[in-house]
Design an enzyme around this catalytic site. Structure first.
Site, PDB file in Angstrom:
ATOM      1  N   THR A 168      12.252 -29.840  -5.776  1.00  0.00           N
ATOM      2  CA  THR A 168      12.204 -30.860  -6.821  1.00  0.00           C
ATOM      3  C   THR A 168      13.432 -30.751  -7.724  1.00  0.00           C
ATOM      4  O   THR A 168      13.982 -31.761  -8.178  1.00  0.00           O
ATOM      5  CB  THR A 168      10.906 -30.690  -7.643  1.00  0.00           C
ATOM      6  OG1 THR A 168       9.823 -30.465  -6.745  1.00  0.00           O
ATOM      7  CG2 THR A 168      10.621 -31.903  -8.498  1.00  0.00           C
TER       8      THR A 168
ATOM      9  N   ASP B 261      13.116 -21.255 -10.012  1.00  0.00           N
ATOM     10  CA  ASP B 261      12.092 -22.258  -9.645  1.00  0.00           C
ATOM     11  C   ASP B 261      11.381 -22.691 -10.928  1.00  0.00           C
ATOM     12  O   ASP B 261      11.543 -22.084 -11.991  1.00  0.00           O
ATOM     13  CB  ASP B 261      11.089 -21.645  -8.647  1.00  0.00           C
ATOM     14  CG  ASP B 261      10.017 -22.639  -8.199  1.00  0.00           C
ATOM     15  OD1 ASP B 261      10.321 -23.849  -8.061  1.00  0.00           O
ATOM     16  OD2 ASP B 261       8.860 -22.222  -7.988  1.00  0.00           O
TER      17      ASP B 261
ATOM     18  N   CYS C 161       8.284 -27.970  -0.547  1.00  0.00           N
ATOM     19  CA  CYS C 161       8.068 -27.449  -1.900  1.00  0.00           C
ATOM     20  C   CYS C 161       7.899 -25.957  -1.690  1.00  0.00           C
ATOM     21  O   CYS C 161       7.124 -25.532  -0.800  1.00  0.00           O
ATOM     22  CB  CYS C 161       6.826 -28.052  -2.526  1.00  0.00           C
ATOM     23  SG  CYS C 161       6.293 -27.219  -4.034  1.00  0.00           S
TER      24      CYS C 161
ATOM     25  N   CYS D  69      13.782 -24.401  -5.319  1.00  0.00           N
ATOM     26  CA  CYS D  69      12.860 -25.476  -5.686  1.00  0.00           C
ATOM     27  C   CYS D  69      13.435 -26.791  -5.167  1.00  0.00           C
ATOM     28  O   CYS D  69      14.567 -27.136  -5.502  1.00  0.00           O
ATOM     29  CB  CYS D  69      12.737 -25.507  -7.215  1.00  0.00           C
ATOM     30  SG  CYS D  69      11.750 -26.870  -7.853  1.00  0.00           S
TER      31      CYS D  69
HETATM   32  N1  DGL Z   1       8.468 -25.306  -6.258  1.00  0.00           N
HETATM   33  C1  DGL Z   1       8.848 -26.659  -6.538  1.00  0.00           C
HETATM   34  C2  DGL Z   1       9.512 -27.307  -5.316  1.00  0.00           C
HETATM   35  O1  DGL Z   1       9.971 -26.656  -4.411  1.00  0.00           O
HETATM   36  C3  DGL Z   1       7.828 -27.625  -7.079  1.00  0.00           C
HETATM   37  C4  DGL Z   1       6.772 -27.311  -8.025  1.00  0.00           C
HETATM   38  C5  DGL Z   1       6.735 -28.236  -9.232  1.00  0.00           C
HETATM   39  O2  DGL Z   1       6.266 -29.387  -9.138  1.00  0.00           O
HETATM   40  O3  DGL Z   1       7.195 -27.778 -10.274  1.00  0.00           O
HETATM   41  O4  DGL Z   1       9.633 -28.510  -5.266  1.00  0.00           O
END
Ligand code: DGL
Length: 262
Positions: free
Chosen positions: A73, A7, A185, A71
């Site tokens: 993103t 992540d 997220c 993650c």
């Molecule tokens: N944990 C990340 C996700 O699932 C996002 C956090 C970030 O913006 O770095 O999208």
């Protein structure tokens, strides 16, 4: 066998905890690319380049049997690249739009994500493919991932900030009210009790972590015995501070210095 869980920060621990419950036979390496946190603000080409270099380094050093990209993103951008590049299962974490569309009674679903995730073609195509009969609102929260980290590390909550970030999730269209908010997220499940408290009405806060872990379990072989090798965490931002060390030790992770950096 080694499973690499990745992540941008500590949000992916929400995936790690489910994966460990379901795959105790494996050794887990948790990596937070916190030198580059938050991923939600990055421009796509630069983020692909950054993650590619980081994964090459990690795969070279740890030789994992499976990668879990914990993650949204990152996953909505990098999965095809990783699957082409490495000969091993790569499990992603992408917005749970399909299950939300299947479960909603009101037809009003919101997807709470980062600004990066809501802009991705990948996310838009999930909506078109699986939720065309549903009204889906995509919300790219600017500050929630950082707020979740602060909460996880210090217990501090800025209720005003969180209330204003989740406010637009709640839609009331002639009495048809949002009934599911997808936590898109991996940081957000850690704030779900706060979300519940601040929500104008009760909704299902959909956390896909367990489903992702269940899927991951189907992709690798399982030796008969539980792993007795120490699970490890490394962070690209350098030596973790006291609060992060305490959090990681609560997760049973030993900290390893990361050679990656910025
Ligand atoms: N944990 C990340 C996700 O699932 C996002 C956090 C970030 O913006 O770095 O999208």
């Amino acid at each position: 066998m080694t499973v690499l869980v990745f992540d941008s920060g500590i949000g992916g621990l929400s995936i790690l905890r489910e994966a460990r419950v379901l795959m105790p036979e494996h050794r887990f390496i948790y990596v937070g690319d916190d030198a580059a946190f938050p991923y939600g603000d990055w421009e796509e080409a630069a983020l692909i380049e950054r993650m590619s270099a980081v994964f090459d380094n990690l795969v070279g050093r740890y030789d994992p049997s499976m990668i879990m990209v914990a993650c949204n993103t990152a996953s909505t951008l990098i999965l095809p690249h990783l699957r082409t590049r490495y000969d091993m299962p790569v499990v992603g974490t992408v917005p749970a739009i399909k299950p939300a569309a299947e479960r909603t009674s009101s037809g009003q679903v919101s997807v709470l994500a980062t600004p990066g995730t809501v802009q991705r073609d990948y996310t838009r195509s999930l909506v078109n493919e699986f939720a065309s009969q549903v009204n889906v609102r995509l919300i790219g929260a600017e500050h929630l991932a950082a707020a979740a980290e602060r909460f996880m590390l210090t217990g501090q909550v800025d209720e005003q900030l969180i209330a204003s970030e989740i406010e637009t999730c709640f839609v009331d269209r002639l009495g048809a009210r949002t009934d599911i908010v997808v936590l898109a997220c991996t940081h957000y499940p850690f704030l779900s009790n706060v979300f519940r408290r601040l929500a104008p009405w009760p909704v299902d806060w959909l956390n896909p972590a367990e489903a992702i872990a269940r899927h991951a379990r189907t992709l690798v072989e399982h030796p008969g015995k539980v792993s007795d090798v120490q699970d490890v965490a490394e962070f690209t931002g350098g030596t973790p501070g006291r609060e992060l060390k305490r959090l990681l030790s609560g997760f049973g992770l030993t900290v390893k210095e990361s050679p990656i950096g910025r």
